[in-house]
Design a protein around this motif. Structure first.
Motif, PDB file in Angstrom:
ATOM      1  N   CYS A   1       0.840  -1.206   0.000  1.00  0.00           N
ATOM      2  CA  CYS A   1       0.000   0.000   0.000  1.00  0.00           C
ATOM      3  C   CYS A   1       0.869   1.247   0.000  1.00  0.00           C
ATOM      4  O   CYS A   1       1.827   1.343   0.749  1.00  0.00           O
ATOM      5  CB  CYS A   1      -0.912  -0.012   1.210  1.00  0.00           C
TER       6      CYS A   1
ATOM      7  N   CYS B   1      -1.031   3.787  -8.068  1.00  0.00           N
ATOM      8  CA  CYS B   1      -0.667   2.714  -7.134  1.00  0.00           C
ATOM      9  C   CYS B   1      -0.910   1.391  -7.850  1.00  0.00           C
ATOM     10  O   CYS B   1      -1.942   1.200  -8.497  1.00  0.00           O
ATOM     11  CB  CYS B   1      -1.501   2.782  -5.863  1.00  0.00           C
TER      12      CYS B   1
ATOM     13  N   CYS C   1      -6.863  -3.728  -4.804  1.00  0.00           N
ATOM     14  CA  CYS C   1      -7.418  -2.810  -3.814  1.00  0.00           C
ATOM     15  C   CYS C   1      -8.634  -2.085  -4.378  1.00  0.00           C
ATOM     16  O   CYS C   1      -8.520  -1.296  -5.317  1.00  0.00           O
ATOM     17  CB  CYS C   1      -6.334  -1.813  -3.400  1.00  0.00           C
TER      18      CYS C   1
ATOM     19  N   CYS D   1      -8.067   7.432  -2.461  1.00  0.00           N
ATOM     20  CA  CYS D   1      -8.156   6.248  -3.327  1.00  0.00           C
ATOM     21  C   CYS D   1      -9.625   5.842  -3.499  1.00  0.00           C
ATOM     22  O   CYS D   1     -10.070   5.521  -4.605  1.00  0.00           O
ATOM     23  CB  CYS D   1      -7.357   5.085  -2.737  1.00  0.00           C
TER      24      CYS D   1
HETATM   25  S1  SF4 Z   1      -4.908   2.032  -3.894  1.00  0.00           S
HETATM   26 FE1  SF4 Z   1      -4.574   3.391  -2.155  1.00  0.00          FE
HETATM   27  S2  SF4 Z   1      -5.300   2.294  -0.373  1.00  0.00           S
HETATM   28 FE2  SF4 Z   1      -5.094   0.829  -2.027  1.00  0.00          FE
HETATM   29  S3  SF4 Z   1      -3.080  -0.017  -1.741  1.00  0.00           S
HETATM   30 FE3  SF4 Z   1      -2.868   1.658  -3.177  1.00  0.00          FE
HETATM   31  S4  SF4 Z   1      -2.381   3.432  -1.907  1.00  0.00           S
HETATM   32 FE4  SF4 Z   1      -3.127   1.854  -0.522  1.00  0.00          FE
END
Ligand code: SF4
Lengths: 355, 353
Positions: free
Chosen positions: A303, A318, A325, A342
């Motif tokens: 994360c 990400c 996620c 997010c």
């Molecule tokens: S999308 Fe956001 S909450 Fe999910 S793992 Fe990536 S940084 Fe973390």
């Protein structure tokens, strides 16, 4: 909704904006409002909006979440908190999982409900895990005073409250993200007023506009930012915010709380950026009443919430976003919290992908 | 207060107390020739295809602005039948009651069920009651089962939906969820919002009639009622709201849905509570609304028919089916931007239906 002004604001932005402008909002409600309205689709290409450390649940460190869990697990404790905190992953568990396993965790909608609960169940130790910024801290302060006035001795608070301006200084000191200006939080500023942000302009030459929460409020703030010829702190949300803020709420906070160090996800410990119960209210502090021991915190694997909260990484970039996620099966707090960036970007993505 | 004012464990025992309860409360409220026989099973005469549905109701508190659990229990099942274009023929009701529940409250609930059943033109023909110890249930739970006669001869459902069909909503959304939320008093707000809870068979029937192919050629061909095949899909947006209905439709039809935020009626009161508490009106439960998918050439006729019905005055065409983005629902916002509508996750409101 006052959407009638929107086309005019958009063409104004198109006319006045330059390339390479990055504006950061630092308030979960702004994060949601911007994504929900799809404002990014309307902005000229030169303007980029990023989210900063404005989601109260998201900025809570894993270690602090572990402390909440440790408290909740004590047999005599009834842990009360706001709903969003319940699903956020601590190191090895969530409050929701603990609750399913029989731990006494209850969601309340106001800290006063927790005081009422303590009064109704005098044999329980009711602890309120308080998170949030200057918006929620005065309400929690009022609850502490109310409990005391009513002689409710079995109520205490684990204060994880944080204050807004200092993380902005920390962000600018890090210098990782080029920030052209801040969309400053409307609700927080109703309480704090404007003086606490002046350093942004005077010391860092970064302007800011306090914005309301309708799409046209946000666009208006952007127009004001784009137009600034010299960095300044301005109020765009005039119907609610006054320069001096809410003096009663400020006094309430200053009475019950004292500045403390706070541990921010993504930013680490920022001295003086937290609110702990002041000396004469220490007996209402959960950490005084109970010894809280936790193991070495473990961050959610893969994360990147820390980077997301600093505005360095766009949520969509990400590696786990939208695949491993999602809001239904979240990895980190920024996907769990309804105000997380997010979650906002995923929930309000375009049908053809993320905008 | 005497024991006679409350439900006792003995009322569920099958003995005299039970018989008295059935006679004085249930039969008195629901009076009809089938129930009056007090047989263990009701016999019904039907012809054609039937629809069968069942639904449990656990709303807390049991009374809220605009309705109560009795209204909900009957309307919910009638509406589930209506989604299959089925005219309600008979209902069965099973009660789980917590010991100590007030007899007068039970009477009020039964009166409300009887009123709603009469409004929907259906009788409650059989039932059952169990009384459980204090704490083993929260007040009263009601399960209603309904049988209905399907009045169309084509297949309704997601598989019948086509590219370019119109999506129609029968009225404003979010009222039920917000009325129950206000009645729960956890958020300490007061509102004028009332639940929209109502039996919708009449409304569905009006839409079915409007969808029938009444072109002279078709009418002349034979004397059988014209086909209502222009009506593709009906669903009541209860738990999970409009979002869930549309997301499920898109998924099972393997088509896209495109809706206009501007066209979706939401009352000012519901909108302001949503703004305050961070709820999405599109995902809130309704108990008196219906979503219709209709062939485009019949859309205006269906909207007009709905608007002529007292429960459909604010009916509106809110969007269309599209072959683009199959499986996904796109919302065109009032600003002209576009975003996906996902099925809601997590914090749905507890026990509102
Ligand atoms: S999308 Fe956001 S909450 Fe999910 S793992 Fe990536 S940084 Fe973390």
């Amino acid at each position: 909704m006052t959407s009638a002004r929107i086309p005019a604001l958009i063409s104004e932005l198109r006319r006045e904006s330059r390339d390479g402008l990055v504006y950061m909002e630092v308030c979960g409600t702004h994060t949601m409002a911007i994504s929900r309205a799809g404002l990014r689709q309307l902005l000229p290409a030169g303007i980029k909006l990023v989210s900063g450390p404005g989601c109260p649940v998201c900025v809570t460190s894993t270690a602090d979440l572990d402390r909440v869990v440790a408290l909740a697990r004590r047999p005599e404790v009834t842990l009360t908190t706001f709903g969003d905190l319940v699903r956020v992953p601590a190191s090895r568990t969530t409050l929701a999982a603990e609750r399913a396993a029989g731990v006494d965790v209850r969601v309340v909608y106001s800290p006063l409900d927790a005081v009422n609960l303590a009064q109704a169940e005098p044999e329980r130790e009711v602890v309120f895990a308080g998170i949030g910024f200057e918006t929620t801290a005065p309400v929690v302060a009022a609850a502490v005073l109310e409990a005391r006035a009513r002689g409710v001795a079995n109520f205490s608070v684990l204060s994880l409250h944080k204050t807004m301006p200092l993380p902005l200084r920390a962000l600018l000191d890090l210098g990782e993200t080029p920030i052209s200006g801040f969309i400053l939080p409307g609700h927080v500023s109703v309480v704090t007023g404007t003086a606490c942000y002046e350093f942004l302009a005077s010391e860092y030459a970064v302007g800011g506009v306090i914005a309301g929460f309708e799409p046209d409020d946000v666009l208006e703030a952007l127009v004001m930012l784009v137009r600034q010829t010299a960095p300044a702190i301005e109020i765009g949300y005039r119907r609610a915010v006054r320069a001096e803020g809410n003096v009663v709420a400020q006094r309430l906070m200053a009475t019950v709380f004292a500045p403390s160090d706070a541990d921010w996800r993504g930013l680490g410990v920022i001295p003086g950026s937290g609110l702990a119960l002041a000396n004469q209210y220490r007996e209402s502090a959960a950490e005084e009443r109970f010894t809280i021991e936790i193991e070495e915190p473990v961050e959610p694997k893969g994360c990147a919430c820390g980077e997301v909260l600093r505005g360095v990484l766009d949520p969509a970039d990400c590696a786990l976003f939208g695949s491993r996620c999602t809001p239904a099966d979240p990895v980190g707090p920024c996907m769990v919290s309804s105000e997380g960036s997010c979650a906002a970007r995923h929930r309000y993505r375009d049908v053809d992908g993320v905008v | 207060m005497t024991a006679a004012d409350r439900i006792l464990l003995g009322h569920g025992s099958g003995g005299k107390l039970y018989r008295d309860l059935v006679r004085d409360v249930f039969v008195a409220a629901f009076a009809n020739p089938v129930l009056d026989r007090l047989d263990d099973a009701a016999s019904l005469a039907t012809s054609g295809r039937i629809a069968l549905t069942t639904d449990s109701h656990v709303v807390q508190p049991w009374r809220f602005a605009g309705g109560d659990i009795g209204l909900l229990a009957v309307a919910g099942t009638v509406n589930d039948l209506a989604t299959a274009a089925a005219r309600p023929l008979a209902l069965a009701a099973a009660f789980i009651i917590e010991e100590g529940f007030f007899m007068d409250d039970l009477r009020a609930i039964c009166a409300s069920m009887a009123r709603t059943a009469a409004e929907a033109g259906v009788a409650i023909v059989t039932g059952d009651t169990k009384v459980v110890e204090r704490g083993a249930a929260d007040g009263i739970f009601i399960t209603t089962t309904g049988v209905g006669e399907i009045v169309v001869d084509h297949e309704l459902g997601a598989q019948s939906v086509r590219d370019d069909d119109a999506v129609i909503l029968s009225g404003s959304i979010g009222d039920h969820a917000m009325a129950v939320l206000a009645a729960r008093d956890e958020f300490h707000f007061t509102t004028t919002v009332e639940s929209d809870c109502a039996p919708l068979w009449g409304l569905a029937e009006a839409a079915i009639a409007a969808a029938r192919d009444t072109a002279p050629a078709a009418a002349a061909r034979d004397t059988a009622p014209a086909s209502a095949a222009a009506l593709r899909f009906l669903r009541d947006p209860t738990r999970g709201g409009l979002t869930t209905v549309l997301a499920e439709l898109a998924e099972s039809a393997a088509l896209g849905v495109e809706i206009e935020e501007r066209a979706i009626p939401v009352s000012a009161a519901v909108r302001s509570i949503c703004d305050l508490l961070g709820y999405e009106p599109l995902s809130l439960a309704n108990e008196g609304k219906m979503v219709f998918v209709v062939a485009p050439e019949k859309a205006d006729a269906v909207v007009a028919a709905l608007r002529a019905h007292p429960l459909g005055r604010h009916a509106a065409r809110i969007g269309a089916i599209t072959a683009a983005h199959p499986g996904r629902v796109a919302l065109r916002t009032v600003l002209g931007t576009r975003r996906v509508l996902d099925m809601p996750v997590g914090e749905l409101l507890p026990r509102i239906c």
